[in-house]
Write an enzyme that holds these catalytic residues in place. Structure first.
Site, PDB file in Angstrom:
ATOM      1  N   LEU A   1      18.194 104.051  35.537  1.00 47.70           N
ATOM      2  CA  LEU A   1      19.047 104.752  36.503  1.00 47.70           C
ATOM      3  C   LEU A   1      20.511 104.790  36.057  1.00 47.70           C
ATOM      4  O   LEU A   1      21.324 105.471  36.669  1.00 47.70           O
ATOM      5  CB  LEU A   1      18.926 104.106  37.883  1.00 47.70           C
ATOM      6  CG  LEU A   1      17.534 104.206  38.525  1.00 47.70           C
ATOM      7  CD1 LEU A   1      17.520 103.522  39.898  1.00 47.70           C
ATOM      8  CD2 LEU A   1      17.089 105.656  38.649  1.00 47.70           C
TER       9      LEU A   1
ATOM     10  N   ASP B   1       9.491 105.479  31.690  1.00 45.47           N
ATOM     11  CA  ASP B   1      10.604 105.211  30.774  1.00 45.47           C
ATOM     12  C   ASP B   1      11.626 106.342  30.865  1.00 45.47           C
ATOM     13  O   ASP B   1      12.162 106.810  29.848  1.00 45.47           O
ATOM     14  CB  ASP B   1      10.128 105.019  29.339  1.00 45.47           C
ATOM     15  CG  ASP B   1      11.209 104.417  28.433  1.00 45.47           C
ATOM     16  OD1 ASP B   1      12.267 103.996  28.959  1.00 45.47           O
ATOM     17  OD2 ASP B   1      11.012 104.389  27.199  1.00 45.47           O
TER      18      ASP B   1
END
Length: 428
Positions: free
Chosen positions: A59, A303
């Site tokens: 993130l 991922d």
């Protein structure tokens, strides 16, 4: 919160049923439910799954908000059908203290689009030299259970053993980025025929496999849990299969891109295909699919690795490694696993919700679609076909390898504890 009636959905791909959501929970699952006071979602022909769970998301916040934030990343997750994501620790500063993981956790709560479970670093600064504050991160408000130096390998065997011993005390798990650093110095792509023909530095399969072999032995030795991140080679599959045959507590994930794409794409020199671990051969791809189907590989993890335009719009050698994946993951799994007959939709629910929630010890997610359970749900139209256009992504970054490619399936609705975060394919 108002009642929501999902009418005619095929739960896990089975017979059509109506599902009534009341507040934060599933109140009833039946045929012909009548609820005059409910908002109706017509779902004929659609598949209803438990909300997807991603064990491996970047993130980028704090520190690299130019590529992604917790808000934009969780929006992308919701669009992709996810109700929970695990946020990796390679931020700036690194999530190696209780303070940083609590910051990420609170940002996730404020975003409201999906649950954010921070992953704590194994070592201070991801430097592989000193254990981070594992216990403090677990005892924090974030309640960290998964620890990883992802992006780097915990290559020191003593440090890895100590980490496994430490997390055993609170049923934590160490998620290893398996990459022997000396074997991958200067590596640019998978080591093989294509790398030889292109003259690019090769990334040998043994760099991954040697670390996995060591770590499953260490996990067995100390009686702890190890999880293998983004497994990418046929040899890695065989090592994990062997470890599981011994009854050792080993789990593994595969990314959508390693289920579909091969190193042949590197011939384009398009940096969108540069990723860690690298795209492998067709034989590896087929082995990974079979391993996901037979349960050797436990789950799919995206991922999701967003990068700003300038980090990818450059020559291959200078480009960053990674691809965005949250908004396309389910479609790629449908194409590679469901449409090929390797697994059914119940298998998708298991590999993309149930098992990742179990590995992360994430309460309230990966639960059955039945009365009394939390209303974390994803509704999918499997008949949809669409061309990927990153301009429409909810993610802040656009580095997808699927631009212009037609993929099947579309998430029409996502519900987080009974609240719609996505309606008709759009953010609510």
């Amino acid at each position: 919160m108002s009642k929501i009636l999902i009418r005619g959905a095929r739960i896990l791909g089975g017979e059509a049923r109506d599902v009534l959501i009341d507040g934060t929970v599933v109140e009833r699952v039946d045929i012909g439910i009548d609820a005059d006071d409910a908002t109706v979602v017509e779902a004929e022909g659609q598949i209803l799954l438990p909300g997807l769970v991603d064990l491996h998301t970047h993130l980028r916040e704090p520190g690299r908000e130019d590529s992604e934030t917790v808000l934009t990343g969780t929006r992308a997750a919701a669009v992709g059908g996810f109700t929970a994501v695990h946020a990796m620790a390679n931020t700036f500063p690194v999530a190696d203290t209780a303070g940083v993981v609590e910051q990420v956790w609170r940002l996730g709560r404020e975003s409201g689009y999906c649950d954010v479970q921070p992953v704590g670093a194994v070592t201070v600064g991801l430097e592989g030299k000193q254990l981070a504050e594992l216990g403090a991160m677990h005892d924090s408000a974030a309640g960290v259970r998964v620890f990883s130096d992802d992006g780097k390998c915990v290559d020191d065997a003593v440090i890895m053993r100590r980490a496994l011993e430490y997390v055993k005390a609170f049923d934590g798990v160490v998620a290893q980025h398996a990459q022997e650093p000396r074997l991958t110095e200067g590596a640019q792509m998978n080591e093989g025929i294509v790398s030889s023909e292109l003259g690019l530095g090769g990334w040998p399969a043994v760099a991954e496999e040697s670390i996995i072999a060591r770590d499953v032995l260490l996990a067995a030795h100390v009686g702890s849990r190890v999880h293998i991140c983004h497994l990418s080679t046929a040899g890695s599959v065989e090592i994990v299969r062997w470890a599981k045959s011994k009854g050792w507590n080993v789990t593994a994930e595969v990314t959508p891109h390693h289920l579909l794409l091969t190193d042949e794409l590197v011939r384009t020199y398009n940096p969108v295909y540069k990723v860690n671990p690298p795209l492998r051969t067709e034989a590896d791809v087929l082995a990974l699919r079979e391993a996901l189907a037979d349960g050797t590989i436990d789950c799919v993890a995206t991922d999701h690795a967003p990068h700003p335009h300038e980090d990818k719009d450059c020559e291959w050698a200078a480009a960053a490694m990674g691809m965005v994946g949250l908004e396309t993951a389910l479609s790629v799994v449908q194409q590679t696993m469901v449409d090929t007959g390797l697994i059914d939709w119940a298998g998708v629910a298991d590999r993309m919700s149930v098992r990742p929630a179990q590995i992360g010890r994430l309460a309230g997610h990966g639960r059955p679609v039945s009365a009394g359970e939390p209303a974390n749900l994803t509704l999918v139209d499997p008949a949809y076909r669409g061309v990927v256009d990153p301009a429409g992504f909810a993610s802040r970054s656009r580095n997808t390898p699927y631009q212009g490619r037609e993929l099947p399936g579309r998430v029409t609705h996502t519900f987080l504890r009974g609240r719609a975060t996505v309606v008709d394919g759009n953010l609510a």
